[in-house]
Design a protein around this motif. Structure first.
Motif, PDB file in Angstrom:
ATOM      1  N   THR A  66      12.635  70.831   8.660  1.00  0.00           N
ATOM      2  CA  THR A  66      12.997  70.869   9.988  1.00  0.00           C
ATOM      3  C   THR A  66      13.040  69.243  10.300  1.00  0.00           C
ATOM      4  OG1 THR A  66      11.061  70.742  11.112  1.00  0.00           O
ATOM      5  CG2 THR A  66      11.718  72.996  10.685  1.00  0.00           C
ATOM      6  N   ARG A  67      13.999  68.868  11.387  1.00  0.00           N
ATOM      7  CA  ARG A  67      14.007  67.545  11.854  1.00  0.00           C
ATOM      8  C   ARG A  67      12.856  67.160  12.653  1.00  0.00           C
ATOM      9  NH1 ARG A  67      17.983  63.507  12.336  1.00  0.00           N
ATOM     10  NH2 ARG A  67      19.547  65.016  12.021  1.00  0.00           N
ATOM     11  N   ASP A  68      12.102  68.017  13.366  1.00  0.00           N
ATOM     12  CA  ASP A  68      11.116  67.691  13.942  1.00  0.00           C
ATOM     13  C   ASP A  68       9.784  67.197  12.992  1.00  0.00           C
ATOM     14  OD1 ASP A  68      11.830  67.812  16.695  1.00  0.00           O
ATOM     15  OD2 ASP A  68      10.801  69.651  17.040  1.00  0.00           O
ATOM     16  N   GLY A  69       9.693  68.172  11.812  1.00  0.00           N
ATOM     17  CA  GLY A  69       8.764  67.870  10.946  1.00  0.00           C
ATOM     18  C   GLY A  69       8.870  66.446  10.146  1.00  0.00           C
ATOM     19  N   CYS A  70      10.095  65.922  10.070  1.00  0.00           N
ATOM     20  CA  CYS A  70      10.464  64.729   9.397  1.00  0.00           C
ATOM     21  C   CYS A  70      10.368  63.628  10.472  1.00  0.00           C
ATOM     22  CB  CYS A  70      11.882  64.802   8.885  1.00  0.00           C
ATOM     23  SG  CYS A  70      12.323  65.702   7.640  1.00  0.00           S
ATOM     24  N   ARG A  71      10.407  63.655  11.890  1.00  0.00           N
ATOM     25  CA  ARG A  71      10.260  62.811  12.708  1.00  0.00           C
ATOM     26  C   ARG A  71       8.499  62.595  12.901  1.00  0.00           C
ATOM     27  NH1 ARG A  71      13.335  64.948  17.481  1.00  0.00           N
ATOM     28  NH2 ARG A  71      15.073  64.035  16.395  1.00  0.00           N
ATOM     29  N   LYS A  72       7.840  63.658  12.695  1.00  0.00           N
ATOM     30  CA  LYS A  72       6.358  63.605  12.680  1.00  0.00           C
ATOM     31  C   LYS A  72       5.895  62.851  11.545  1.00  0.00           C
ATOM     32  CE  LYS A  72       3.306  67.017  13.579  1.00  0.00           C
ATOM     33  NZ  LYS A  72       2.654  68.389  13.480  1.00  0.00           N
ATOM     34  N   VAL A  73       6.635  63.085  10.546  1.00  0.00           N
ATOM     35  CA  VAL A  73       6.045  62.113   9.430  1.00  0.00           C
ATOM     36  C   VAL A  73       6.377  60.888   9.245  1.00  0.00           C
ATOM     37  CG1 VAL A  73       6.418  62.124   6.711  1.00  0.00           C
ATOM     38  CG2 VAL A  73       6.087  64.300   7.799  1.00  0.00           C
ATOM     39  N   VAL A  74       7.541  60.494   9.906  1.00  0.00           N
ATOM     40  CA  VAL A  74       8.089  58.934   9.974  1.00  0.00           C
ATOM     41  C   VAL A  74       7.233  58.538  10.982  1.00  0.00           C
ATOM     42  CG1 VAL A  74      10.201  57.513  10.622  1.00  0.00           C
ATOM     43  CG2 VAL A  74      10.396  59.465   8.998  1.00  0.00           C
ATOM     44  N   ASP A  75       6.922  59.327  12.296  1.00  0.00           N
ATOM     45  CA  ASP A  75       6.202  58.477  13.504  1.00  0.00           C
ATOM     46  C   ASP A  75       4.607  58.026  12.912  1.00  0.00           C
ATOM     47  OD1 ASP A  75       7.914  58.763  15.000  1.00  0.00           O
ATOM     48  OD2 ASP A  75       7.101  60.741  16.071  1.00  0.00           O
ATOM     49  N   ALA A  76       4.286  58.526  11.897  1.00  0.00           N
ATOM     50  CA  ALA A  76       2.827  58.178  11.292  1.00  0.00           C
ATOM     51  C   ALA A  76       3.088  56.937  10.467  1.00  0.00           C
ATOM     52  CB  ALA A  76       2.282  59.429  10.426  1.00  0.00           C
ATOM     53  N   VAL A  77       4.032  56.243  10.345  1.00  0.00           N
ATOM     54  CA  VAL A  77       4.070  55.015   9.552  1.00  0.00           C
ATOM     55  C   VAL A  77       3.825  53.919  10.487  1.00  0.00           C
ATOM     56  CG1 VAL A  77       5.601  53.459   8.157  1.00  0.00           C
ATOM     57  CG2 VAL A  77       5.994  56.021   7.982  1.00  0.00           C
ATOM     58  N   PRO A  78       2.808  52.907  10.147  1.00  0.00           N
ATOM     59  CA  PRO A  78       2.512  52.151  10.919  1.00  0.00           C
ATOM     60  C   PRO A  78       3.114  50.801  10.848  1.00  0.00           C
ATOM     61  CG  PRO A  78       1.151  52.275   8.998  1.00  0.00           C
ATOM     62  CD  PRO A  78       1.959  53.247   8.771  1.00  0.00           C
ATOM     63  N   GLY A  79       4.399  50.740  11.433  1.00  0.00           N
ATOM     64  CA  GLY A  79       5.427  49.744  11.464  1.00  0.00           C
ATOM     65  C   GLY A  79       6.526  49.915  10.547  1.00  0.00           C
ATOM     66  N   ILE A  80       6.762  48.856   9.942  1.00  0.00           N
ATOM     67  CA  ILE A  80       8.222  49.034   9.159  1.00  0.00           C
ATOM     68  C   ILE A  80       7.786  50.016   7.799  1.00  0.00           C
ATOM     69  CG2 ILE A  80       9.470  47.811   7.308  1.00  0.00           C
ATOM     70  CD1 ILE A  80      10.143  46.945   9.986  1.00  0.00           C
TER      71      ILE A  80
END
Ligand code: NAP
Length: 248
Positions: A66-80
């Motif tokens: 799901t797009r929401d799931g991918c967004r959650k994963v990407v949000d966890a990246v600290p910075g670049i």
């Protein structure tokens, strides 16, 4: 690309190939966002192993189909974000004529839309860097019983080549493994039958998850490779079939 201190995502890294990739990146000092959907115990164990291996990381339980799931994963990246490995996948073996809608949609979503959504979401945090997609030899050769899975793995190869052009200087590559010794690979071997690997590879054995992780790391580190699909199958695409016995 050197991996020390670089931020990486490996979707579906609770076990199997995803775990092997996460550990391989961690051994080079990367920060790894570990991801699973259901088995939090397995994903927690991957994160513990990542830290033991000399890397660091965090865990995000989310459904990347799901797009929401991918967004959650990407949000966890600290910075670049430097490296995205679209690894999560699902193979549901069934004759084509018996395939039900639910199995069709799940396989399209987990094997293809996950890579598409996660790559789109990742762009907000990527300048340069690398995307690696987990395709499969089922995307390159007939795979009776795995029609939708194989079609989605072929779609990933097409996406890899187009995005390598469209997203440059971000590099986009894919690996296409043969049968790999993971939970998914073992269930396929149960169907293909005793001794499949002796008849259908040149190496006489299935592929190790660590060998796939090595190939992924090679594609990440070599700055001249983009739009490439690296097959590692012990020769199945040359001499073998993904079927039980001699004929489909
Ligand atoms: N094994 C093979 O023979 C083989 C060959 C060629 C290509 N591949 C590809 O390699 C990749 C990894 O396969 P594998 O053999 O390591 O599979 P596996 O042993 O079944 O592991 C799959 C991992 O992905 C996670 N996952 C599945 N669906 C997810 C979702 N929607 N969102 C987040 N995580 C999800 C699972 O976690 P949960 O259980 O928590 O959901 C698990 O950690 C897949 O893309 C597969 O198609 C495998």
């Amino acid at each position: 690309m050197e991996l020390r201190g670089k931020n990486c995502i490996v979707t579906g890294s609770g076990r199997g190939i995803g775990r092997a990739i996460a550990l391989s990146l961690a051994r080079d000092g990367a920060f790894v966002v570990v991801n699973g959907r259901k088995r939090e115990d397995e994903a927690k164990e991957t994160l513990r192993l990542v830290r033991d291996a000399g890397g660091d990381g965090t865990l995000v339980m989310a459904d990347v189909s799901t797009r929401d799931g991918c967004r959650k994963v990407v949000d966890a990246v600290p910075g670049i974000l430097h490296v995205l490995v679209n690894n999560a996948g699902l193979g549901l073996y069934s004759p084509f004529r018996d395939l039900k809608d639910e199995a069709i949609v799940r396989q399209v979503n987990v094997n293809f839309l996950s890579a598409l959504y996660c790559t789109q979401e990742a762009l907000a945090k990527m300048r340069e860097g690398v995307v690696v997609n987990l395709s499969s030899i089922t995307g390159l050769m007939p795979s009776p019983g795995l029609s939708v899975y194989g079609a989605m793995k072929a779609a990933l190869i097409s996406l890899t080549k187009t995005l390598a052009v469209e997203l440059a200087p971000i590099r986009v590559n894919a690996v296409a493994p043969g049968v790999v010794s993971t939970k998914m690979g073992e269930s396929l071997l149960d169907i293909l039958g005793e001794g499949w690997e002796r008849r259908n590879t040149l190496t006489g054995r299935v592929v190790d998850p660590e060998e796939v992780a090595d190939a992924v790391k090679f594609l990440i580190r070599n700055d001249s490779i983009t739009g490439e699909v690296l097959t590692l199958d012990g020769g199945t695409t040359l001499v073998g079939r993904l079927t039980r016995g001699e004929r489909p």
